[in-house]
Design a protein around this motif. Sequence first.
Motif, mmCIF file in Angstrom:
data_model
loop_
_atom_site.group_PDB
_atom_site.id
_atom_site.type_symbol
_atom_site.label_atom_id
_atom_site.label_comp_id
_atom_site.label_asym_id
_atom_site.label_seq_id
_atom_site.Cartn_x
_atom_site.Cartn_y
_atom_site.Cartn_z
ATOM 1 N N GLN A 1 -4.173 11.269 7.271
ATOM 2 C CA GLN A 1 -3.654 9.982 7.410
ATOM 3 C C GLN A 1 -3.020 9.732 8.954
ATOM 4 O O GLN A 1 -3.265 8.841 9.744
ATOM 5 C CB GLN A 1 -2.850 9.266 6.416
ATOM 6 N N LYS B 1 0.839 -1.193 -0.039
ATOM 7 C CA LYS B 1 0.162 -0.085 -0.054
ATOM 8 C C LYS B 1 0.894 1.153 0.148
ATOM 9 O O LYS B 1 1.739 1.306 0.779
ATOM 10 C CB LYS B 1 -0.888 -0.076 1.427
ATOM 11 N N THR C 1 -3.593 12.095 -1.965
ATOM 12 C CA THR C 1 -3.504 11.709 -0.575
ATOM 13 C C THR C 1 -3.222 12.865 0.443
ATOM 14 O O THR C 1 -2.291 13.651 0.067
ATOM 15 C CB THR C 1 -2.367 10.468 -0.288
ATOM 16 N N ASP C 2 -3.917 12.730 1.560
ATOM 17 C CA ASP C 2 -3.635 13.817 2.455
ATOM 18 C C ASP C 2 -2.853 13.229 3.818
ATOM 19 O O ASP C 2 -3.328 12.479 4.456
ATOM 20 C CB ASP C 2 -4.901 14.682 3.077
ATOM 21 N N LEU C 3 -1.560 13.541 3.766
ATOM 22 C CA LEU C 3 -0.630 12.995 4.672
ATOM 23 C C LEU C 3 -0.968 13.329 6.060
ATOM 24 O O LEU C 3 -1.079 12.464 7.111
ATOM 25 C CB LEU C 3 0.858 13.118 4.351
#
Length: 151
Positions: free
Chosen positions: A116, A104, A111-113
Amino acid sequence: MSKDQWLRISPRTGKPVKQGNYMAGPGRGPSGVPARTPQLASTEPISKPAPIPEQPPITSSVTAEDAHTLLKRIYNDVSLPLYARLDAARIAIRHETPPIAASKSLGGPGTDLAKQLEEGRKRAEEFYRRVREEKQRRIGENAQAMEDNDE
């Protein structure tokens, strides 16, 4: 070794220092040339090495539409010699087992780090909260058991 090679004493170590035409190295004489010249163990001519046995030619009616299918059919065909089947299996195994890779991706576009990371922190806090509750429950059970034993 001649005396002119020992010209001075090292002030640091107090030992004689070799100087002059000295050439250090294993197997060297005092003049810097090898102490002995290597010689052959025998003057007889070297015989020919043993011949390598020829592998019999492979004859098979195996056909396939792509390379991997052909390799699979070759290593499953028991009429072929073992060395040919092993070679085909050795080549095909790279395509039959998946390579070890990350399953993954955590970053990249879209993507929003930060999101996450915040979700991971919430999951960790929930986990630690449950661990603390379980620990408190066990402490309470142990205290109750000790009180029961005292009575």
